[in-house]
Design a protein around this motif. Structure first.
Motif, PDB file in Angstrom:
ATOM      1  N   LEU A  93      -9.611   2.707  -5.960  1.00 55.59           N
ATOM      2  CA  LEU A  93      -8.589   1.922  -6.641  1.00 55.59           C
ATOM      3  C   LEU A  93      -7.540   1.497  -5.621  1.00 55.59           C
ATOM      4  CD1 LEU A  93      -7.418   0.952  -9.436  1.00 55.59           C
ATOM      5  CD2 LEU A  93      -5.984   3.004  -9.340  1.00 55.59           C
ATOM      6  N   VAL A  94      -7.276   0.199  -5.539  1.00 53.24           N
ATOM      7  CA  VAL A  94      -6.249  -0.330  -4.645  1.00 53.24           C
ATOM      8  C   VAL A  94      -5.078  -0.806  -5.501  1.00 53.24           C
ATOM      9  CG1 VAL A  94      -5.677  -2.042  -2.876  1.00 53.24           C
ATOM     10  CG2 VAL A  94      -7.967  -1.014  -2.938  1.00 53.24           C
ATOM     11  N   VAL A  95      -3.891  -0.317  -5.190  1.00 51.97           N
ATOM     12  CA  VAL A  95      -2.672  -0.685  -5.911  1.00 51.97           C
ATOM     13  C   VAL A  95      -1.705  -1.304  -4.911  1.00 51.97           C
ATOM     14  CG1 VAL A  95      -0.716   0.154  -7.275  1.00 51.97           C
ATOM     15  CG2 VAL A  95      -2.981   1.207  -7.553  1.00 51.97           C
ATOM     16  N   ARG A 102       5.284   3.840  -9.924  1.00 50.24           N
ATOM     17  CA  ARG A 102       5.558   5.003  -9.073  1.00 50.24           C
ATOM     18  C   ARG A 102       5.246   6.328  -9.780  1.00 50.24           C
ATOM     19  NH1 ARG A 102       7.796   5.289  -4.190  1.00 50.24           N
ATOM     20  NH2 ARG A 102       8.745   7.249  -3.542  1.00 50.24           N
ATOM     21  N   GLU A 103       5.616   6.451 -11.030  1.00 50.78           N
ATOM     22  CA  GLU A 103       5.369   7.711 -11.742  1.00 50.78           C
ATOM     23  C   GLU A 103       3.870   8.001 -11.841  1.00 50.78           C
ATOM     24  OE1 GLU A 103       6.265   9.776 -16.104  1.00 50.78           O
ATOM     25  OE2 GLU A 103       7.282   7.910 -15.531  1.00 50.78           O
ATOM     26  N   ALA A 104       3.086   6.978 -12.156  1.00 48.26           N
ATOM     27  CA  ALA A 104       1.631   7.163 -12.246  1.00 48.26           C
ATOM     28  C   ALA A 104       1.037   7.499 -10.884  1.00 48.26           C
ATOM     29  CB  ALA A 104       0.977   5.907 -12.813  1.00 48.26           C
ATOM     30  N   LEU A 105       1.550   6.881  -9.824  1.00 44.05           N
ATOM     31  CA  LEU A 105       1.052   7.157  -8.478  1.00 44.05           C
ATOM     32  C   LEU A 105       1.411   8.574  -8.035  1.00 44.05           C
ATOM     33  CD1 LEU A 105       1.871   3.715  -6.827  1.00 44.05           C
ATOM     34  CD2 LEU A 105      -0.411   4.623  -7.329  1.00 44.05           C
ATOM     35  N   THR A 122       5.028  -3.812  -6.781  1.00 45.57           N
ATOM     36  CA  THR A 122       3.912  -3.234  -7.553  1.00 45.57           C
ATOM     37  C   THR A 122       3.935  -1.711  -7.503  1.00 45.57           C
ATOM     38  OG1 THR A 122       2.525  -5.192  -7.194  1.00 45.57           O
ATOM     39  CG2 THR A 122       1.408  -3.144  -7.795  1.00 45.57           C
ATOM     40  N   ALA A 123       4.097  -1.144  -6.308  1.00 44.35           N
ATOM     41  CA  ALA A 123       4.140   0.317  -6.193  1.00 44.35           C
ATOM     42  C   ALA A 123       5.365   0.891  -6.893  1.00 44.35           C
ATOM     43  CB  ALA A 123       4.129   0.722  -4.719  1.00 44.35           C
ATOM     44  N   ASP A 124       6.454   0.149  -6.938  1.00 44.40           N
ATOM     45  CA  ASP A 124       7.679   0.638  -7.575  1.00 44.40           C
ATOM     46  C   ASP A 124       7.501   0.791  -9.083  1.00 44.40           C
ATOM     47  OD1 ASP A 124       8.825   0.591  -5.091  1.00 44.40           O
ATOM     48  OD2 ASP A 124       9.868  -1.320  -5.391  1.00 44.40           O
ATOM     49  N   VAL A 125       6.913  -0.223  -9.744  1.00 41.24           N
ATOM     50  CA  VAL A 125       6.806  -0.165 -11.206  1.00 41.24           C
ATOM     51  C   VAL A 125       5.734   0.815 -11.668  1.00 41.24           C
ATOM     52  CG1 VAL A 125       7.672  -2.521 -11.447  1.00 41.24           C
ATOM     53  CG2 VAL A 125       5.191  -2.129 -11.331  1.00 41.24           C
ATOM     54  N   ASP A 158       1.352  -1.356   0.032  1.00 42.42           N
ATOM     55  CA  ASP A 158       2.688  -1.799  -0.360  1.00 42.42           C
ATOM     56  C   ASP A 158       3.143  -2.929   0.560  1.00 42.42           C
ATOM     57  OD1 ASP A 158       5.209  -2.061  -1.345  1.00 42.42           O
ATOM     58  OD2 ASP A 158       5.938  -0.105  -0.676  1.00 42.42           O
ATOM     59  N   TYR A 159       3.435  -4.076  -0.021  1.00 43.57           N
ATOM     60  CA  TYR A 159       3.981  -5.199   0.742  1.00 43.57           C
ATOM     61  C   TYR A 159       5.399  -5.537   0.291  1.00 43.57           C
ATOM     62  CZ  TYR A 159      -0.073  -6.236   3.598  1.00 43.57           C
ATOM     63  OH  TYR A 159      -1.059  -6.164   4.546  1.00 43.57           O
TER      64      TYR A 159
END
Length: 485
Positions: free
Chosen positions: A8-10, A149-152, A144-147, A139-140
């Motif tokens: 999975l790529v986020v 973050r909890e799941a990640l 995307t990673a911020d919204v 992360d660019y």
């Protein structure tokens, strides 16, 4: 054949464009280069590039990213349609895009458009992260990673998570298996050295080692690999670091090399490899990526059926065939050399180094143990096939190794189809049975100077002699030695 594990790529997808041409003069109205004959190409960028590179390894890939209703988002959807599964987040604004203008393959300038950001996470995206067996966060700095973050953070507590950070983004969540900043990013993230660390003007490696160790602690990461461009990567778990050097010096377009590194490392961790093995595979994959044309190969490379990690010890020939295919597809020159390579000596190394300098990759064709016995007798090979392969792969000038069971390598050469078949100068007066075959597809047999006095047989005979007494600097008398026990 083992099927690669899903990944999975986020992260933040971009749309990349290249305008490539040649420069032969300056404009008459300003001292700027005139780019003639421009050729335009459009491709996935950012997290979308990382996802496509992972998919090109034959791996099932799902990409979680933010897309909108703008034309560039629509173009990117079309480019991704047949490559991977897409989970979309809502995008505020237009998709970010980059346009590079290149002259003779070298960037002149870059134009950045679009400031779109991920607006919010979705249940579908959170579910994809919760069900993932391994995650790459590309992360660019566009949210995307911020919204998510909890799941990640939850994923990092249970599965391998590789985090490729960005200067405009937040630090990785605690517990990631591997973070992959470049040297400049690592130094910026680490900040000034504290009073307990040396703050002078150290070497690049010294600085990278300090930065990596500090980031392991600050980010609460299991490990940090600082990528060093053509020098390889420095892996730290918080103490003494491990330097993983590049196998060769690769000259070419390095755009996307960091994505290639992170995608390979994440894929290998998904397959269950150790971090050290994953970083080694990532360094080799990134080096090959640059040497074979970088992002230019994305649309033309045949998709391999195995991940682009470290070569399989059991199937070296498959890796060699894929390497030759990638270089040929990118317009490069494939060089091959062959032999038993039993007791690798200076003559072998000189030949291989010279051969590699004539092209863009070197594939070494090695006689199998059975083939060596038929040619050299029952006492050979002195070094078994698996060890000979491993030693050859360790040479900086060797890109891949292939094995053949026949007395001569015509069948293997017909599959590799090298542009150059390299032989030592000791074959100058010999008839090479493979020469007509190589010439049949436009290839060329090339002889290289031979280092006189080096041979496996001579080394073996000298090693077998165990003189009873010998004065330093003298040679043993004929018949004075005996076989060692």
């Amino acid at each position: 054949m083992t099927v690669p594990a899903p990944l999975l790529v986020v992260g933040d997808a971009l749309l990349d464009r290249d305008v490539c041409g040649r420069v032969e003069r300056l404009a008459p109205d300003a001292p700027v280069p005139v780019v003639s004959g421009p050729r335009r190409a459009t491709r996935p960028g950012g997290a979308a590039l990382a996802a496509c590179l992972a998919a090109a390894d034959g791996r099932p890939v799902t990409l979680v990213t933010a897309l909108g209703d703008d034309p560039d988002s629509a173009t990117l959807r079309e480019l991704l349609a047949d490559r991977l599964e897409l989970v979309e987040l809502p995008l505020t604004g237009a998709l970010s895009s980059k346009t590079r203008v290149l002259a003779d393959g070298r960037p002149l300038l870059r134009l950045d458009d679009g400031e779109g950001r991920a607006r919010e996470g979705t249940r579908e995206a959170a579910r994809a992260i919760a069900e993932a067996g391994a995650v790459l966060v590309a992360d660019y700095g566009r949210g995307t990673a911020d919204v998510l973050r909890e799941a990640l953070a939850g994923a990092a507590a249970r599965v391998p998570v590789v985090w490729d950070p960005h200067p405009r983004g937040r630090p990785p969540v605690p517990g990631v298996r591997l973070a992959t900043p470049c040297a400049a990013e690592a130094h910026a993230f680490a900040g000034p050295a504290d009073d307990t660390e040396e703050a002078g003007h150290g070497s690049e490696l010294h600085t990278a080692a300090q930065d990596a160790g500090r980031l392991v602690r600050a980010w609460r990461a299991a490990s940090v690999a600082v990528t060093l461009g053509g020098r390889g990567a420095l892996l730290s778990h918080g103490a003494t670091p491990l330097l993983v050097p590049s196998p060769v010096t690769a000259d070419g377009d390095a755009c996307g090399a960091g994505d290639r590194f992170a995608a390979t490392a994440a894929g290998l961790l998904a397959d269950g490899e150790l971090v050290e093995t994953a970083v080694r595979g990532a360094v080799h994959a990134a080096t090959r990526y640059v040497a074979e044309g970088g992002v230019r190969t994305l649309a033309t490379d045949p998709a391999p059926t195995e991940p682009a990690g470290p070569p399989s010890e059991g199937e070296p020939t498959d890796d060699a065939l894929r390497t030759a295919a990638r270089v040929r597809a990118a317009g490069g020159t494939v060089v091959a050399a062959g032999g038993c390579f039993d007791l690798l000596h200076a003559g072998h190394v000189a030949l291989l180094q010279a051969a590699r300098r004539t092209g863009d990759c070197l594939v070494v064709c090695v006689n199998s143990d059975a083939s060596v016995r038929r040619r050299k007798g029952d006492g050979r090979p002195l070094v078994p096939e698996a060890d000979r392969i491993r030693v050859l792969r360790a040479l900086e000038c060797v890109d891949a190794v292939a094995v053949f069971d026949e007395d001569t390598p015509e069948r293997l050469l017909a599959e590799l189809r090298p542009h150059i078949w390299a032989k030592g100068g000791d074959y100058a007066m010999a008839s090479l049975p493979e020469a007509p075959l190589v010439e049949s597809w436009g290839g060329q047999v090339v002889l290289f100077p031979y280092l006189d006095g080096r041979s496996t047989t001579g080394i073996a005979e000298r090693a077998a002699l165990a003189p009873r007494t010998r004065t330093p600097g003298t040679r043993p008398a004929a018949g004075s030695g005996r076989r060692s026990r």
